[in-house]
Design a protein around this motif. Sequence first.
Motif: not given
Lengths: 396, 396
Positions: B49-73
């Motif tokens: 459920t969660f992977t599907d939700e993220i890839l539906s709503d927020n794929a351009s964040v999830a598949l792109q480079y992120g911050i080294t320290e980690g996902y802030t939330p």
Amino acid sequence: MKFSFSDNTEPLKPSAIREIFKSLTDPSVISFAAGNPSPQSFPVEQFRTFTDEILSDNASVALQYGITEGYTPLRNEVLKRNKCIFGIGGEYDTAIITTGGQQGIDLTAKVLCNRGDAVICEDPTFIGALNAFRAHGLRTVGVPIKGGSIDPFELEKTVAETKNAKLLYLIPTFQNPTGKTMPYEVRKECLRIAEKYDLMILEDNPYGELRFSGADVPTIKSMDTEGRVVYCSSFSKILSSGMRVGYVICHGDIATKIAVCKQVNDVHTNLLFQMVCHKFMTEFDLDGHVERIRELYRKKASLMMSCLDTIGEERIEYTKTDGGLFIWASLYGCKDHDGFVKALAENKLVVVPGKTFNCDTNRPSTGFRLNYSTPTDEQIIKGVEIMKNTITDYRG
Amino acid sequence: MKFSFSDNTEPLKPSAIREIFKSLTDPSVISFAAGNPSPQSFPVEQFRTFTDEILSDNASVALQYGITEGYTPLRNEVLKRNKCIFGIGGEYDTAIITTGGQQGIDLTAKVLCNRGDAVICEDPTFIGALNAFRAHGLRTVGVPIKGGSIDPFELEKTVAETKNAKLLYLIPTFQNPTGKTMPYEVRKECLRIAEKYDLMILEDNPYGELRFSGADVPTIKSMDTEGRVVYCSSFSKILSSGMRVGYVICHGDIATKIAVCKQVNDVHTNLLFQMVCHKFMTEFDLDGHVERIRELYRKKASLMMSCLDTIGEERIEYTKTDGGLFIWASLYGCKDHDGFVKALAENKLVVVPGKTFNCDTNRPSTGFRLNYSTPTDEQIIKGVEIMKNTITDYRG
């Protein structure tokens, strides 16, 4: 309390690019600073389908600990694809899946070099590799890129004069930051010099599949007959950078050592995404997808280059790129490129100052790096317009 | 060609446990050798459920480079949860997301220790940490675990006598491999000794949430008032080990240095799974889920212990565990535990020989490690039966 850090890591500072990104919260700022693939290049729907299939059919494998060397079916496909496209892989070679191409660079240096050893690099070169080497206490010795490539004569001279030179780090195709491709003859010379002085070569090829014009040049690894070349690449630029899946192709003896170091570094790479990559390689038209990315980047690069042309070649010089993500630019007669980059930032265009990529960070910038994969077409037009206006006003 | 490896990595061999796993292809072999969570503990449907939700709503964040320290939330939730459960986190502390807990151990050693420095460890201890230290050229100096814990008097003596001791590595709760928990008084003494001799402490707590009986003992990090303790943990034992998401909680000054090293190690941890973990922490009853894992492991541990009891306490001694994944066992009067482990393997039961976990691998085994989270109930019963029969025949 005051902490005392190791000699290798004490001098390390967060990279300039990272600091630039932190300043990018203002939405009116245009960035040519990224090294990111275009979000348009992510095959999002296919990612949804494949993750769902794996979590439906094979969750107990995907969510459990895996083998350090990587998901075996993916390792086999990686070898097959690289053999097919780049002619890479002797009988003695094997593939290890890494957490992005970066881990391949880091662990190769860790396995091959002692603190104080020298890594010979193209100058300028990829900051992530330079800092990985520095974090192992290695010296980074640069051979300047001139006319689009290092000069083999200068390379040999540098190697001969450098004490404890162990590794030659090269990005022969669509080099970061210059965007240039090393000619075949120079590649052969690099291998010859490495053999003569018993250097290992680390060939970093993250952009190799992103050629949108011109003819492929054989990889150095494809000319390697004894295992002297360690080859690093990744899926970051053709599928997704955020998933962090890369690989090393190298002689089995080196692979065994890299695997021992990877085991104590992160045990293995995210297994579900290794399985996703395997599906992309076997149940998806990956070649067709890469072809669409090439077309996208060809258009974006052409747009940026035609915009840059309006500035006038008497004022700006830039590399005509045939692929990858970057264009390298410099201003004629400019004595302070860093000042110019600052002036650009004040006018709300962010680019990466050339100094960032220098082996010797005290050497002044000879230019700056532009990225065309991330900005929109409108941002490319507007950004180069800002550059044009800034040049007109700039006296440095 | 013959390759020459770095002095730090040249002596490293693939770990004995890895070799054991390679031999596990015969389906009739029962394994108590794993350190894996039970596949029954994976919340598979929720992952879908969660992977599907993220890839539906927020794929351009999830598949792109992120911050080294980690996902802030996620970093914020990690701090909140550890504050709440373990009382961890001073005002100066921050969280960095790592590629499994292993990366936290590796980078902490890299940042704090020079080649030749000593890490003081419980003996036996986690092989993955020992090898990470060795791969940095560090000396591992052991303080023997006796009666379930190290003796503070012996610890202080060892620290005082050890040249260039920099780091004290501890798994205070459900230690690997012994399964034992360090008493509160000993924890306080560890911190006092670290302060007196200016050692940093690396507190590794991957099993801390897996207590199924007895009362929690405060973490050493919760007693730390100055940032002397670097705390590592992960989601491997409560959500999924294959996703490789862990974290370090430590003083911001150390975190900055770890982030620089992580940047050149793997840029950042798989971003989609960081976002999945965040959803597990905010949109899911994680506490209820952990409670179910505890119940599962309580039953499995009870079963294994009651089976072991049938062997007879005059023949086998084992640790009564209150949580985690492991039981440590030894045979009374046995002079060759390695021989016994081999005899077990011949009878198709695989366990990990104690020597694997010794700081000094030349020291003979004093026992062996049993895992109860991975085998089925039938395998636990059958496996201990094999052990019983092997003991009867064994003369070593």
